[in-house]
Structure formats: structure tokens, C-alpha cells
Design a protein around this motif. Sequence first.
Motif, PDB file in Angstrom:
ATOM      1  N   ARG A  20       0.757  -1.060   0.283  1.00 56.86           N
ATOM      2  CA  ARG A  20       0.207  -0.103  -0.173  1.00 56.86           C
ATOM      3  C   ARG A  20       0.978   1.589   0.087  1.00 56.86           C
ATOM      4  O   ARG A  20       1.170   2.160  -1.150  1.00 56.86           O
ATOM      5  CB  ARG A  20      -0.597  -0.050   1.399  1.00 56.86           C
ATOM      6  CG  ARG A  20      -2.044  -1.134   1.063  1.00 56.86           C
ATOM      7  CD  ARG A  20      -3.257  -0.568   0.046  1.00 56.86           C
ATOM      8  NE  ARG A  20      -3.845   1.114   0.244  1.00 56.86           N
ATOM      9  CZ  ARG A  20      -4.746   1.478   1.560  1.00 56.86           C
ATOM     10  NH1 ARG A  20      -5.140   0.113   2.134  1.00 56.86           N
ATOM     11  NH2 ARG A  20      -4.830   2.542   1.431  1.00 56.86           N
ATOM     12  N   ILE A  21       2.244   1.289   0.929  1.00 57.79           N
ATOM     13  CA  ILE A  21       2.599   2.587   0.875  1.00 57.79           C
ATOM     14  C   ILE A  21       3.115   2.943  -0.562  1.00 57.79           C
ATOM     15  O   ILE A  21       3.354   3.557  -1.539  1.00 57.79           O
ATOM     16  CB  ILE A  21       3.245   2.349   1.539  1.00 57.79           C
ATOM     17  CG1 ILE A  21       3.095   2.253   3.181  1.00 57.79           C
ATOM     18  CG2 ILE A  21       4.980   3.160   1.340  1.00 57.79           C
ATOM     19  CD1 ILE A  21       4.327   2.261   4.106  1.00 57.79           C
ATOM     20  N   VAL A  22       4.174   1.975  -0.990  1.00 57.79           N
ATOM     21  CA  VAL A  22       4.838   1.573  -2.147  1.00 57.79           C
ATOM     22  C   VAL A  22       3.477   2.814  -3.377  1.00 57.79           C
ATOM     23  O   VAL A  22       3.885   3.496  -4.567  1.00 57.79           O
ATOM     24  CB  VAL A  22       5.036   0.105  -3.750  1.00 57.79           C
ATOM     25  CG1 VAL A  22       5.397   0.203  -4.657  1.00 57.79           C
ATOM     26  CG2 VAL A  22       5.785  -0.238  -2.667  1.00 57.79           C
ATOM     27  N   ASP A  23       2.436   2.178  -3.374  1.00 60.50           N
ATOM     28  CA  ASP A  23       1.151   2.233  -4.617  1.00 60.50           C
ATOM     29  C   ASP A  23       0.710   4.139  -4.024  1.00 60.50           C
ATOM     30  O   ASP A  23      -0.119   4.622  -4.452  1.00 60.50           O
ATOM     31  CB  ASP A  23      -0.426   1.542  -4.456  1.00 60.50           C
ATOM     32  CG  ASP A  23      -0.174   0.474  -4.823  1.00 60.50           C
ATOM     33  OD1 ASP A  23       0.874   0.106  -5.892  1.00 60.50           O
ATOM     34  OD2 ASP A  23      -0.271  -0.987  -4.574  1.00 60.50           O
ATOM     35  N   GLU A  24       0.547   4.224  -2.486  1.00 63.33           N
ATOM     36  CA  GLU A  24       0.304   5.792  -2.531  1.00 63.33           C
ATOM     37  C   GLU A  24       1.292   6.188  -2.442  1.00 63.33           C
ATOM     38  O   GLU A  24       1.035   7.544  -3.220  1.00 63.33           O
ATOM     39  CB  GLU A  24       0.171   5.406  -0.784  1.00 63.33           C
ATOM     40  CG  GLU A  24      -1.521   4.984   0.068  1.00 63.33           C
ATOM     41  CD  GLU A  24      -2.070   5.585  -0.939  1.00 63.33           C
ATOM     42  OE1 GLU A  24      -2.568   6.918  -0.859  1.00 63.33           O
ATOM     43  OE2 GLU A  24      -2.899   5.028  -0.679  1.00 63.33           O
ATOM     44  N   VAL A  25       2.519   6.197  -2.424  1.00 65.14           N
ATOM     45  CA  VAL A  25       3.559   6.830  -2.749  1.00 65.14           C
ATOM     46  C   VAL A  25       3.789   7.229  -4.459  1.00 65.14           C
ATOM     47  O   VAL A  25       3.743   8.317  -4.638  1.00 65.14           O
ATOM     48  CB  VAL A  25       5.778   6.563  -2.499  1.00 65.14           C
ATOM     49  CG1 VAL A  25       6.585   7.525  -3.066  1.00 65.14           C
ATOM     50  CG2 VAL A  25       5.293   6.784  -0.844  1.00 65.14           C
ATOM     51  N   ALA A  26       3.372   5.823  -5.178  1.00 66.12           N
ATOM     52  CA  ALA A  26       3.288   5.847  -6.186  1.00 66.12           C
ATOM     53  C   ALA A  26       1.961   6.825  -6.645  1.00 66.12           C
ATOM     54  O   ALA A  26       3.011   7.877  -8.174  1.00 66.12           O
ATOM     55  CB  ALA A  26       3.259   4.699  -7.346  1.00 66.12           C
ATOM     56  N   ALA A  27       0.284   7.355  -6.338  1.00 67.46           N
ATOM     57  CA  ALA A  27       0.282   7.942  -6.632  1.00 67.46           C
ATOM     58  C   ALA A  27      -0.190   9.315  -6.075  1.00 67.46           C
ATOM     59  O   ALA A  27      -0.551  10.304  -6.165  1.00 67.46           O
ATOM     60  CB  ALA A  27      -1.378   7.416  -5.864  1.00 67.46           C
ATOM     61  N   GLY A  28       1.498   9.264  -5.401  1.00 68.65           N
ATOM     62  CA  GLY A  28       1.193  11.023  -4.923  1.00 68.65           C
ATOM     63  C   GLY A  28       0.981  11.479  -3.620  1.00 68.65           C
ATOM     64  O   GLY A  28       1.077  12.296  -3.147  1.00 68.65           O
ATOM     65  N   ALA A  29       0.894  10.553  -2.954  1.00 66.89           N
ATOM     66  CA  ALA A  29       0.403  10.643  -1.178  1.00 66.89           C
ATOM     67  C   ALA A  29       1.720  11.403  -0.567  1.00 66.89           C
ATOM     68  O   ALA A  29       2.815  11.209  -0.762  1.00 66.89           O
ATOM     69  CB  ALA A  29      -0.022   9.236  -0.131  1.00 66.89           C
ATOM     70  N   GLY A  30       1.468  12.402   0.654  1.00 63.06           N
ATOM     71  CA  GLY A  30       2.519  12.766   1.217  1.00 63.06           C
ATOM     72  C   GLY A  30       2.473  12.192   2.577  1.00 63.06           C
ATOM     73  O   GLY A  30       2.212  11.042   2.580  1.00 63.06           O
TER      74      GLY A  30
END
Length: 555
Positions: A20-30
Motif C-alpha cells: 500500500r505504501i508503494v502504491d500511495e507514494v506512486a500516486a503522489g500521497a504525502g
Amino acid sequence: MALHSAAAVAGLATPWLLGRIVDEVAAGAGAGTVDRLALLIAGCVLVQGLLTRYAQYAGHRFGERAVARLRERFVRQVLQLPVSVVEHAGTGDLATRSSVDVGTVGTTVRDVLPVIVLATAELTLLFGAIFLLHPLLGAVALVGLPSILAATRWYLRRASAAYLAEGAATAELTDALTTTAEGARTVEALDLRDERIRYGTERIGRMWATRRATLALRSVFFPGIEGSYALPIAAVLLVGGLFLSSGRFTLGEVVAAALYLQRAIEPLDRLLQWVEQAQRGIASFARVLGVGQVPPEPRRPAEPAPAGSERDGQAGERIVVRGARFAYAEGHDVLHGIDLDVNPGERLAVVGPSGAGKSTLARLLAGIDAPREGVVNVGGRPVVQLDPAERRRRIALVTQEHHVFVGSLRDNLAFAAPHATDDQMRSALAAVGADWYTGLPEGLDTRLGDGAHELSAADAQQLALARLVLADPHTLILDEATAALDPTTARRTERALAAVLTGRTVVAIAHRLNTAHDADRIAVLDDGRVTELGSHDDLVRAGGTYAALWRSWHG
């Protein structure tokens, strides 16, 4: 099991949260989103650690209780074994079963079985989680399974027999070392050192060969398994890379699947390593359970008592031997058609040259062995058909072999009569002339055996005779029971026993003809046959074998 399962479920969250962290970072999450997910990972790790700790605690308590019950049952079963089975098995075999094998089973119950069951459950959950991420990833993750199953099947088909052979070889070595140590003085006196070294070396060689055989299995099994670990991870990364651009998978799902497979290596490794220990445990468990599988003492179908015989009172304790034949090895009879009657209260002496079968006859009379043909009856019933506890109450056998148990003098005497008082124990010791006990530092509480007060061979034999007095059976079989005593002490002990054992049936196997002189009748045994039977005076007048023995005895 519940705690371990909960710990495994808690452990599944970490790879998924990392994905989930990888996907969130890839989506531009803070950073805030990443921090929250990281805190969840830390919480899951803490919960998993606590659950694992208490699961192992509960598992070890369960394992120790199970092993304690196993040890207690094993001791009960060993004490119920027929004497002939114990003698045939040998000291080394039983010692190995009661120590090495029970300890191995303990390790298996306490550590191995929980690991195997829980590792299997954890692997199921991990691969299930991969299928939940995406069925195609789950199918690719199974690419290493065929080679693992093939190697495991190859190993299991060969391991059980190999470890049973290793256990048997260890028992043989233990027996060789034990008998050599116990007979060290005889080995030294007869200059048998080279022979015993050769015998021990052969047993070491056999054990070394069986150890190498099991090592050869492991040297194929483990490398083959470990070579299969990298296949599914490589396959998932390869397939994930191929389909990532098409949008069938997300990068986080591929990362999570790879992390699940990486995490699966540890339980899979534990599972396969403990499979090897489980083979040892199963082999040892078979050897421990095998003691309980020993068939009961051979018993012949009940035969009706002879017409007119009495089942109670002294007349019902008549010993009748008819056509008794016995062989330790098939086709080589030691006794050849023995016919003998011993009346209640009679004192019968059995004499003859060494190897004539006197001790074998004593074993048949005591019910330790059953005749191959014929019958040995007491009170109209086959002696081997009596319940073992009843037989021991009615017939007692004291051989030239004796044992001093580690414990107090009182403990050693209480084996024969658990409820005997101190006065009764002192009277029994006095009856057999064991006046040495009065000089013991703590009287009946003096500890005997290894590391404590050591008794001489003569004192130990008198202790065995004192047990006989306390047991108070109606029939006494003395198989050279005073052989370890010097002539003066032996004569004094026999006179004391004569006074104590008045009214009881006594069968005395003896080399000292003074014992035969005092008997009511004498049976001369030669080459497994009763060649003469009568009183001392009658046999001397007959001028046969006994007369020759008597003349030789007196020079």
C-alpha cells in the motif's frame, strides 16, 4: 494453536501495508499517509511478537506435560514387561529407549509438531494472501512447489527406515559399552581387552554407517529444497514486470506478492528442517510405544484341576512338572521331558554339573519361562497362567544375581513388602545373618548404591535374602542364592533360613552339597534330565552320580 494462528494473521498485514505504501507514494500521497501506514506496520509487528511469545509459552507447557505423562507410562510399561523379554532385549536397548528415545520424542512433541502444524498454517495463509492480491500471481507463486514435493517425497520414503536403523545401532553400542563397563574386572582378569575393544569398535562402525546413511539423505534433501526457494520469487517478479504496463497488476501488488514469498521462505525452511527431526521423533516414538506393544506373557488355555486336588490350603500348593521341555534356541532343547513332584512344605535340592539345566528348571518353576512342551502346575493350574502379581505372591525366585537399588536400606527392603514395619525389616535382616546392618551410620535410613554406602557381594546377597523373608511366599526357589557368601557365612545364613522357612516349600538349586544334605529329597539333573531322585542317604547308598559328587565334595 489459536495464539499461533492469530500471530500468523497479524504477520500477514506487514507485506500488504508495504505494498500500500508503494502504491500511495506512486500516486503522489504525502508523508502523513506513509507515517500512518508505518505506524500500522509497527503495531502489527508488536501484536505478532506478543502473540508468538505467549503461544510458545503455552506450547512448551503443553509439551512438558505430555512428555511427563509419556515418561510415566513408559516406566509403568517397562515394569510390567515379562522378565524373559527384558533379558532378551538387553540393558542397552532399554536404556536407549528410556533416555535417548524418550528425550527425542519430548523434543518432537514440544518443538517439532507445533512448528510443523503452524508453519503449514502460516504457509497456507501466505499463499492465500497472494491469491487474494491476484489469482495469476498466486498461480505463478506455486511454480516451486513441484520440485519441493518431489524432494520431500523422495526423502520421506527413505528416512523412516534409516532412522530406525540408526536407533537400533545406537542401542547396540550402548549395550556394548554398558556390559563392558559392568564386567570390567572380568575383562581384565581374563585378558579380554582386545576382544572387547574389537566388539565395541564393530558397534561404533555400525552406528557410524547408519549416521552416514541419514546424513547422505539430508545432503540431498536440503540443497534440493533450498534451490527451489528462489524460483517463485523470480517468477512473480518476471510475470509482474511483463503485465505491469498493461495495468493488470499494480506495482504495490507485485511488491506485496514478492514480500509474501520472501516471508514464506522462513516457515517453509522451518517446516522442512523439522521434517528431518520429525523422522527421528517418529522412529523414537515407535521404539517407545513398542514397549507397550510387547504381547503378554504366554499363557496356555486353562486346564481343569486334577480330580481330588485342592485349590486352597497347603495341599493346593503342590508343584507338578510333567513332560517339560524347554529350548532357548529352536531345535536345541535344554530340558528333555522333566517329570517332578514337589509336595507342600517339602525341601527339594536340585544338584548337577554346570550346564545341566538347573537354573532353567528354576525359571520354569517360577513361571518366568513357559515349557515348550509339557506342563508346570502349581495348585492344579499352569504356573504361567497365574496373574503375575498372584504368582509373585505365591512363588519367589532368588538367583545368584542380585541388585542394590539407589536409595536407603529401608527402600531396598520395602520393594518386597511395602507395608513392612521397621521391626519386621530388622527381623528379616537378622534372620539371614545380615548383622552388618547394625554398624551402618544411619541404620535403615543409610543410603546405598553408587555414590553412597557400597555393599559387598556377600552383603548384597544377604539383602536379597532378607527381601525374600519379607515377601513371605509359600514356595521359595533359591537358585544358588548363597553363592556369593563365604562357606562360613553361607552355612550360617542357610541355617537361619531353615528356621525362618519352616513349613514352606523350598526348591534349592545348589553347588554346595551341604544344602542338599539338609533337604528332604534331592533331584540330580544331568544333561536336562532327572537321573536320580531320593533322600541323601538313599542316593549315597545307590552309588550313582550323586554319590560320586558327594565323595568328590568331601575329597
